[in-house]
Write a protein that holds these residues in place. Structure first.
Motif, PDB file in Angstrom:
ATOM      1  N   ASN A 249      69.215   0.991  28.590  1.00 16.64           N
ATOM      2  CA  ASN A 249      70.630   0.794  28.559  1.00 16.64           C
ATOM      3  C   ASN A 249      71.454   2.660  28.261  1.00 16.64           C
ATOM      4  OD1 ASN A 249      73.202  -0.767  27.973  1.00 16.64           O
ATOM      5  ND2 ASN A 249      72.480  -0.239  25.356  1.00 16.64           N
ATOM      6  N   PRO A 250      72.739   2.540  29.573  1.00 17.73           N
ATOM      7  CA  PRO A 250      73.257   3.157  29.489  1.00 17.73           C
ATOM      8  C   PRO A 250      74.351   4.234  28.413  1.00 17.73           C
ATOM      9  CG  PRO A 250      74.257   2.272  30.773  1.00 17.73           C
ATOM     10  CD  PRO A 250      72.256   1.577  30.486  1.00 17.73           C
ATOM     11  N   ILE A 251      74.366   2.988  28.019  1.00 16.99           N
ATOM     12  CA  ILE A 251      75.219   2.938  26.763  1.00 16.99           C
ATOM     13  C   ILE A 251      75.249   2.476  25.555  1.00 16.99           C
ATOM     14  CG2 ILE A 251      77.934   2.668  26.057  1.00 16.99           C
ATOM     15  CD1 ILE A 251      78.957   2.360  28.639  1.00 16.99           C
ATOM     16  N   PRO A 252      74.231   3.125  24.237  1.00 17.73           N
ATOM     17  CA  PRO A 252      74.352   2.561  22.994  1.00 17.73           C
ATOM     18  C   PRO A 252      74.806   1.913  22.279  1.00 17.73           C
ATOM     19  CG  PRO A 252      73.627   4.974  23.263  1.00 17.73           C
ATOM     20  CD  PRO A 252      74.182   4.473  25.069  1.00 17.73           C
ATOM     21  N   MET A 253      74.931   0.614  22.074  1.00 19.09           N
ATOM     22  CA  MET A 253      75.941  -0.355  21.120  1.00 19.09           C
ATOM     23  C   MET A 253      75.374  -0.393  19.506  1.00 19.09           C
ATOM     24  SD  MET A 253      78.405  -0.765  22.831  1.00 19.09           S
ATOM     25  CE  MET A 253      78.916  -1.690  21.514  1.00 19.09           C
ATOM     26  N   PRO A 254      76.247   0.156  18.879  1.00 26.36           N
ATOM     27  CA  PRO A 254      75.798   0.275  17.218  1.00 26.36           C
ATOM     28  C   PRO A 254      75.107  -0.520  16.997  1.00 26.36           C
ATOM     29  CG  PRO A 254      78.667   0.636  16.828  1.00 26.36           C
ATOM     30  CD  PRO A 254      78.130   0.118  18.765  1.00 26.36           C
ATOM     31  N   GLN A 255      73.938  -0.218  15.957  1.00 29.52           N
ATOM     32  CA  GLN A 255      72.630  -1.019  15.380  1.00 29.52           C
ATOM     33  C   GLN A 255      73.422  -2.395  15.154  1.00 29.52           C
ATOM     34  OE1 GLN A 255      69.312  -0.122  13.692  1.00 29.52           O
ATOM     35  NE2 GLN A 255      69.562   2.124  15.051  1.00 29.52           N
ATOM     36  N   TRP A 256      74.555  -2.625  13.973  1.00 27.08           N
ATOM     37  CA  TRP A 256      75.288  -3.734  13.676  1.00 27.08           C
ATOM     38  C   TRP A 256      75.639  -4.905  14.033  1.00 27.08           C
ATOM     39  CZ3 TRP A 256      80.408  -4.487  14.382  1.00 27.08           C
ATOM     40  CH2 TRP A 256      81.107  -3.263  14.770  1.00 27.08           C
ATOM     41  N   ILE A 257      75.846  -4.012  15.958  1.00 27.90           N
ATOM     42  CA  ILE A 257      76.234  -5.690  16.816  1.00 27.90           C
ATOM     43  C   ILE A 257      75.065  -6.063  17.422  1.00 27.90           C
ATOM     44  CG2 ILE A 257      77.423  -5.521  18.845  1.00 27.90           C
ATOM     45  CD1 ILE A 257      79.029  -3.220  18.970  1.00 27.90           C
ATOM     46  N   PRO A 258      75.306  -7.636  17.467  1.00 29.94           N
ATOM     47  CA  PRO A 258      74.478  -8.780  17.901  1.00 29.94           C
ATOM     48  C   PRO A 258      73.902  -8.387  19.263  1.00 29.94           C
ATOM     49  CG  PRO A 258      76.117  -9.354  17.007  1.00 29.94           C
ATOM     50  CD  PRO A 258      76.100  -8.203  16.629  1.00 29.94           C
ATOM     51  N   THR A 259      73.146  -7.183  20.550  1.00 23.91           N
ATOM     52  CA  THR A 259      73.486  -6.985  21.832  1.00 23.91           C
ATOM     53  C   THR A 259      72.178  -7.438  21.751  1.00 23.91           C
ATOM     54  OG1 THR A 259      72.825  -4.628  21.163  1.00 23.91           O
ATOM     55  CG2 THR A 259      75.084  -5.236  21.756  1.00 23.91           C
ATOM     56  N   LYS A 260      71.623  -8.251  23.034  1.00 23.26           N
ATOM     57  CA  LYS A 260      70.207  -8.422  22.970  1.00 23.26           C
ATOM     58  C   LYS A 260      69.316  -7.441  22.656  1.00 23.26           C
ATOM     59  CE  LYS A 260      67.009  -9.442  26.964  1.00 23.26           C
ATOM     60  NZ  LYS A 260      67.413  -9.889  28.874  1.00 23.26           N
ATOM     61  N   VAL A 261      69.346  -6.106  23.015  1.00 23.17           N
ATOM     62  CA  VAL A 261      68.653  -4.831  22.860  1.00 23.17           C
ATOM     63  C   VAL A 261      68.684  -4.688  21.416  1.00 23.17           C
ATOM     64  CG1 VAL A 261      68.580  -2.451  22.670  1.00 23.17           C
ATOM     65  CG2 VAL A 261      69.677  -3.636  24.989  1.00 23.17           C
ATOM     66  N   ASN A 262      69.906  -4.755  20.531  1.00 19.24           N
ATOM     67  CA  ASN A 262      69.403  -4.385  19.257  1.00 19.24           C
ATOM     68  C   ASN A 262      69.097  -6.623  18.440  1.00 19.24           C
ATOM     69  OD1 ASN A 262      70.987  -1.784  19.364  1.00 19.24           O
ATOM     70  ND2 ASN A 262      73.010  -3.424  18.402  1.00 19.24           N
ATOM     71  N   ARG A 263      68.782  -6.688  19.054  1.00 20.53           N
ATOM     72  CA  ARG A 263      68.559  -8.777  18.321  1.00 20.53           C
ATOM     73  C   ARG A 263      66.307  -8.043  18.653  1.00 20.53           C
ATOM     74  NH1 ARG A 263      72.051 -11.298  20.824  1.00 20.53           N
ATOM     75  NH2 ARG A 263      70.786 -11.990  22.547  1.00 20.53           N
TER      76      ARG A 263
END
Length: 209
Positions: A181-195
């Protein structure tokens, strides 16, 4: 003294080689090595990574001159988020302290004790295959590795073997998704990767505790 630019496979604007890595990461690394040699550079979004494939170069980085090479802030943050403060994410004195704590588990006597478990896992792995079978080596060896890890670190007496296997596989997939994932999102955002990462962590934590 002049330096030559590090050869690199052509990528896409902004994304770099991220899509090539997503299709087949291992094959992409093999192709890059064959085309550009033992020192090459790939681009994962804004992140540049130098790839070394010569054993002597790798030994220089990991052993002979390890004090000259340090993890980047983004790498430390990624590893700490995924693995916590442990051997893989720490450096320097902190790494040495953790290493000393873990060292007894890797003493020669302990390693010898793992031999029978490793032997049994390999034999069981071979028995389900026939001469002439064509296999996908990556998932096949990953499955063998999981059997060995479960047998040596978690003890073969556990009845939750399949649950451990599923949890470790989920964590591996979550790790791969985050790396690609080239642009890591904050962990609190429920993206596919974070979930996926959260679910894998919960499963592994429940198993360990």
């Amino acid at each position: 003294m002049t330096t030559k630019p590090i050869p690199s496979p052509k990528g896409q604007f902004l994304l770099g080689n991220i899509n090539q890595m997503r299709v087949d990461f291992l094959q992409f690394l093999v192709d890059t090595d064959r085309e550009f040699g033992p020192v090459s550079k790939i681009q994962a979004g804004p992140v540049s990574m130098v790839i070394l494939t010569d054993p002597d170069d790798i030994a220089d980085v990991l052993f002979k001159r390890a004090e000259l090479f340090h993890k980047t802030k983004s790498t430390k943050r990624l590893l700490a988020n995924l693995l916590g403060d442990g051997l893989v994410s720490l450096e320097g004195d902190n790494h040495q302290r953790h290493r000393l704590v873990m060292q007894p588990a890797f003493h020669q006597r302990q390693i010898q004790g793992y031999t029978q478990t490793i032997y049994n896992s390999i034999n069981a792995w071979l028995k389900v295959r026939k001469n002439g079978d064509v296999i996908d080596i990556v998932p096949a060896f990953a499955d063998l590795m999981l059997d060995i890890v479960i047998g040596t670190f978690f003890s073969i007496s556990l009845v939750q073997t399949q649950s451990i296997r599923v949890a470790l596989q989920s964590f591996g997939r979550a790790l791969e998704l985050r790396i690609l994932n080239p642009i890591p999102m904050p962990q609190w955002i429920p993206t596919k990767v974070n979930r996926a990462t959260k679910q894998a962590f919960e499963a592994l934590n429940n198993m360990v505790f």
